[in-house]
Design a protein around this motif. Sequence first.
Motif, PDB file in Angstrom:
ATOM      1  N   PHE A  14       0.794  -1.383   0.069  1.00  0.00           N
ATOM      2  CA  PHE A  14      -0.005  -0.123  -0.168  1.00  0.00           C
ATOM      3  C   PHE A  14       0.873   1.321  -0.110  1.00  0.00           C
ATOM      4  CE2 PHE A  14      -2.280  -3.433   2.508  1.00  0.00           C
ATOM      5  CZ  PHE A  14      -3.260  -3.720   1.421  1.00  0.00           C
ATOM      6  N   SER A  15       2.008   1.198   0.812  1.00  0.00           N
ATOM      7  CA  SER A  15       3.053   2.318   0.830  1.00  0.00           C
ATOM      8  C   SER A  15       3.380   2.575  -0.679  1.00  0.00           C
ATOM      9  CB  SER A  15       3.868   2.190   1.901  1.00  0.00           C
ATOM     10  OG  SER A  15       3.532   1.912   3.238  1.00  0.00           O
ATOM     11  N   ARG A  16       4.007   1.291  -1.108  1.00  0.00           N
ATOM     12  CA  ARG A  16       4.685   1.327  -2.565  1.00  0.00           C
ATOM     13  C   ARG A  16       3.514   1.689  -3.521  1.00  0.00           C
ATOM     14  NH1 ARG A  16       7.020  -0.326   0.920  1.00  0.00           N
ATOM     15  NH2 ARG A  16       7.244   2.005   1.120  1.00  0.00           N
ATOM     16  N   ARG A  17       2.041   1.689  -3.397  1.00  0.00           N
ATOM     17  CA  ARG A  17       1.235   2.388  -4.561  1.00  0.00           C
ATOM     18  C   ARG A  17       1.717   3.776  -4.457  1.00  0.00           C
ATOM     19  NH1 ARG A  17      -4.425  -0.459  -2.605  1.00  0.00           N
ATOM     20  NH2 ARG A  17      -4.088  -2.512  -3.223  1.00  0.00           N
ATOM     21  N   VAL A  18       1.519   4.330  -3.334  1.00  0.00           N
ATOM     22  CA  VAL A  18       1.614   5.832  -3.217  1.00  0.00           C
ATOM     23  C   VAL A  18       2.877   6.268  -3.797  1.00  0.00           C
ATOM     24  CG1 VAL A  18       1.634   7.922  -1.640  1.00  0.00           C
ATOM     25  CG2 VAL A  18       0.239   6.023  -1.136  1.00  0.00           C
ATOM     26  N   GLU A  19       3.864   5.659  -3.520  1.00  0.00           N
ATOM     27  CA  GLU A  19       5.314   6.022  -3.998  1.00  0.00           C
ATOM     28  C   GLU A  19       5.276   5.824  -5.555  1.00  0.00           C
ATOM     29  OE1 GLU A  19       9.332   5.711  -1.607  1.00  0.00           O
ATOM     30  OE2 GLU A  19       8.049   3.828  -1.129  1.00  0.00           O
ATOM     31  N   LEU A  20       4.925   4.910  -5.900  1.00  0.00           N
ATOM     32  CA  LEU A  20       4.758   4.485  -7.512  1.00  0.00           C
ATOM     33  C   LEU A  20       4.049   5.510  -8.284  1.00  0.00           C
ATOM     34  CD1 LEU A  20       5.407   3.146  -9.978  1.00  0.00           C
ATOM     35  CD2 LEU A  20       3.599   1.230  -9.288  1.00  0.00           C
ATOM     36  N   ALA A  21       2.875   6.118  -7.597  1.00  0.00           N
ATOM     37  CA  ALA A  21       2.038   7.152  -8.548  1.00  0.00           C
ATOM     38  C   ALA A  21       2.855   8.450  -8.404  1.00  0.00           C
ATOM     39  CB  ALA A  21       0.639   7.185  -7.416  1.00  0.00           C
ATOM     40  N   LEU A  22       3.559   8.798  -7.408  1.00  0.00           N
ATOM     41  CA  LEU A  22       4.210  10.124  -7.202  1.00  0.00           C
ATOM     42  C   LEU A  22       5.452   9.998  -8.300  1.00  0.00           C
ATOM     43  CD1 LEU A  22       4.309  10.621  -3.528  1.00  0.00           C
ATOM     44  CD2 LEU A  22       3.179  12.070  -4.965  1.00  0.00           C
ATOM     45  N   ARG A  23       6.249   8.729  -8.386  1.00  0.00           N
ATOM     46  CA  ARG A  23       7.236   8.854  -9.392  1.00  0.00           C
ATOM     47  C   ARG A  23       6.603   8.603 -10.669  1.00  0.00           C
ATOM     48  NH1 ARG A  23      12.247   6.564  -6.988  1.00  0.00           N
ATOM     49  NH2 ARG A  23      11.932   6.494  -4.836  1.00  0.00           N
ATOM     50  N   LEU A  24       5.734   8.051 -10.914  1.00  0.00           N
ATOM     51  CA  LEU A  24       5.014   7.962 -12.390  1.00  0.00           C
ATOM     52  C   LEU A  24       4.837   9.498 -12.778  1.00  0.00           C
ATOM     53  CD1 LEU A  24       2.707   4.922 -12.220  1.00  0.00           C
ATOM     54  CD2 LEU A  24       4.560   5.066 -13.835  1.00  0.00           C
ATOM     55  N   LYS A  25       4.203  10.174 -11.859  1.00  0.00           N
ATOM     56  CA  LYS A  25       4.087  11.740 -12.021  1.00  0.00           C
ATOM     57  C   LYS A  25       5.304  12.723 -12.137  1.00  0.00           C
ATOM     58  CE  LYS A  25      -0.883  11.979 -11.695  1.00  0.00           C
ATOM     59  NZ  LYS A  25      -1.530  12.848 -12.818  1.00  0.00           N
ATOM     60  N   GLU A  74      -3.743  11.980  -8.790  1.00  0.00           N
ATOM     61  CA  GLU A  74      -4.184  12.570  -9.962  1.00  0.00           C
ATOM     62  C   GLU A  74      -5.113  13.718  -9.991  1.00  0.00           C
ATOM     63  OE1 GLU A  74      -3.712  10.976 -12.787  1.00  0.00           O
ATOM     64  OE2 GLU A  74      -5.341  11.125 -14.053  1.00  0.00           O
ATOM     65  N   ASP A  75      -5.711  14.011  -9.179  1.00  0.00           N
ATOM     66  CA  ASP A  75      -6.666  15.537  -9.072  1.00  0.00           C
ATOM     67  C   ASP A  75      -5.600  16.611  -8.798  1.00  0.00           C
ATOM     68  OD1 ASP A  75      -8.999  14.365  -9.465  1.00  0.00           O
ATOM     69  OD2 ASP A  75      -9.518  14.434  -7.434  1.00  0.00           O
ATOM     70  N   THR A  76      -4.597  16.399  -8.210  1.00  0.00           N
ATOM     71  CA  THR A  76      -3.492  17.569  -7.940  1.00  0.00           C
ATOM     72  C   THR A  76      -2.661  17.769  -8.799  1.00  0.00           C
ATOM     73  OG1 THR A  76      -3.709  17.090  -5.505  1.00  0.00           O
ATOM     74  CG2 THR A  76      -2.018  18.465  -6.035  1.00  0.00           C
TER      75      THR A  76
ATOM     76  N   PRO B  85     -16.501  18.161  -4.364  1.00  0.00           N
ATOM     77  CA  PRO B  85     -16.015  19.418  -4.392  1.00  0.00           C
ATOM     78  C   PRO B  85     -14.925  19.703  -5.508  1.00  0.00           C
ATOM     79  CG  PRO B  85     -15.463  18.407  -2.199  1.00  0.00           C
ATOM     80  CD  PRO B  85     -16.078  17.506  -3.110  1.00  0.00           C
ATOM     81  N   GLU B  86     -14.478  20.987  -5.912  1.00  0.00           N
ATOM     82  CA  GLU B  86     -13.558  20.875  -6.928  1.00  0.00           C
ATOM     83  C   GLU B  86     -12.012  20.996  -6.549  1.00  0.00           C
ATOM     84  OE1 GLU B  86     -12.690  24.478 -10.324  1.00  0.00           O
ATOM     85  OE2 GLU B  86     -14.380  24.691  -8.896  1.00  0.00           O
ATOM     86  N   ASP B  87     -11.787  21.543  -5.365  1.00  0.00           N
ATOM     87  CA  ASP B  87     -10.513  21.407  -4.465  1.00  0.00           C
ATOM     88  C   ASP B  87      -9.995  19.842  -3.957  1.00  0.00           C
ATOM     89  OD1 ASP B  87      -8.238  22.807  -3.132  1.00  0.00           O
ATOM     90  OD2 ASP B  87      -9.201  21.400  -1.440  1.00  0.00           O
ATOM     91  N   PRO B  88      -8.839  19.459  -4.965  1.00  0.00           N
ATOM     92  CA  PRO B  88      -8.374  18.228  -4.501  1.00  0.00           C
ATOM     93  C   PRO B  88      -8.407  17.523  -3.155  1.00  0.00           C
ATOM     94  CG  PRO B  88      -6.824  19.393  -5.974  1.00  0.00           C
ATOM     95  CD  PRO B  88      -7.832  20.148  -5.723  1.00  0.00           C
ATOM     96  N   ARG B  91     -11.928  16.999  -2.084  1.00  0.00           N
ATOM     97  CA  ARG B  91     -12.400  15.797  -2.957  1.00  0.00           C
ATOM     98  C   ARG B  91     -11.965  14.423  -2.162  1.00  0.00           C
ATOM     99  NH1 ARG B  91     -13.593  16.749  -8.404  1.00  0.00           N
ATOM    100  NH2 ARG B  91     -12.873  14.788  -9.199  1.00  0.00           N
ATOM    101  N   ALA B  92     -10.661  14.646  -1.880  1.00  0.00           N
ATOM    102  CA  ALA B  92      -9.949  13.411  -0.968  1.00  0.00           C
ATOM    103  C   ALA B  92     -10.596  13.300   0.288  1.00  0.00           C
ATOM    104  CB  ALA B  92      -8.598  13.708  -0.795  1.00  0.00           C
ATOM    105  N   LYS B  93     -11.017  14.327   1.017  1.00  0.00           N
ATOM    106  CA  LYS B  93     -11.784  14.016   2.439  1.00  0.00           C
ATOM    107  C   LYS B  93     -13.148  13.675   2.155  1.00  0.00           C
ATOM    108  CE  LYS B  93      -9.741  18.227   4.660  1.00  0.00           C
ATOM    109  NZ  LYS B  93     -10.051  19.532   5.116  1.00  0.00           N
TER     110      LYS B  93
END
Lengths: 220, 220
Positions: A14-25, A74-76, B85-88, B91-93
């Motif tokens: 689960f932690s790696r999911r977040v890291e992977l998404a950040l690295r892909l971006k 993705e939204d940010t 909501p529009e703000d990321p 939205r996450a909350k």
Amino acid sequence: MSEVRVLGVAGSPFSRRVELALRLKGIPYVYKEEDLLRKSKLLLECNPVYKKVPVLVHGGNAVAESLVILEYIEDTWTAGYHLLPEDPLERAKARFLAKFIDEKCLPAVWMSCWSEGETQKNFIEESKEHLCILEGELKGKKFFGGESIGIADIAANFLTIWVDVLQEIAGLCIISEDTHPVVWRWAREFLKSDVVKECTPKREKLLSMFQAQKDSKMAK
Amino acid sequence: MSEVRVLGVAGSPFSRRVELALRLKGIPYVYKEEDLLRKSKLLLECNPVYKKVPVLVHGGNAVAESLVILEYIEDTWTAGYHLLPEDPLERAKARFLAKFIDEKCLPAVWMSCWSEGETQKNFIEESKEHLCILEGELKGKKFFGGESIGIADIAANFLTIWVDVLQEIAGLCIISEDTHPVVWRWAREFLKSDVVKECTPKREKLLSMFQAQKDSKMAK
């Protein structure tokens, strides 16, 4: 640009999911390893509901739950790499799959490796059914996300090195090249990606972590 | 404009989630009641993985899983009313809360009403803890979504008339004006909305449906 921090633990997919998404971006971040036996004040403040990793802290604001964090990422950071397709129907398919992998496949496979007797038999049966659905979803595609890694692929990271190691420890074979060739091929393809490699634990390290977990469970 | 169909069942809060989202957006749809004892070919084709309602069929394409459907509705009909909501970060909350309500609150409250003895005691305890978290989230706000009904409010629809009826049948009091005044006030406010009224089952009808379900369970 506000600082991005990830609170995680080394063995957690689960932690790696977040890291992977950040690295892909291509988003730089600071990783902070948590000790789940002595949770930091920061973790407890950031995720008072679950008190779990991963947590993403961005500009002082915390987001918890890995799939929610992926949507936040993705939204940010909207330019460049996309974790979700643009088309609403394709987005829905990706979200459905990520949820199915998270809520059905992962618990069934995990429990297959940590249970015994009849319970284990049922979990193995359930896992195989779920994996057949994934076989169908992947047919004719490189990744769940099509030509590139998307949210469902990231959610399925557990089906690579983690399953490999857990199967070895439990002496089981749930996924193999023979039983689920399409998912098997997907896992190889996924692990080929340089970005995935950067945030996948080393097999030997993971093996010794989970072996220690099993030994401690057996000693109880 | 492509036809929109909702496959649902009368007593299901999940089916009502989809109807409520469509009504808030002002999207006309055709509702098709399913018989879960004799599932239609359409339902089985549209949701082969879970074979469950609700399913949204839009222009011949099916989307399943109520929270995934809500995201699809938000992504597809982008003008006018917003479920997120529009703000990321906001939205996450909202997504975090909707997921928490769906995966934690709802199962705990449901099981409190359908279990017995020690198991029931534990589920009631768990429900109360979860509801306290919701109390905190709602403080100073009309809805989880702020001034208007959002995705977390829609996910929480179960905490209105359904809980009311289930509590009566089980002879329990999990949520009341005394125990959880903020959630209680929220439920009254939510039920005041005309759009909510249009897709909330009548109390007596729901009571007789769940009473019949209980009687049938007791007879086994």
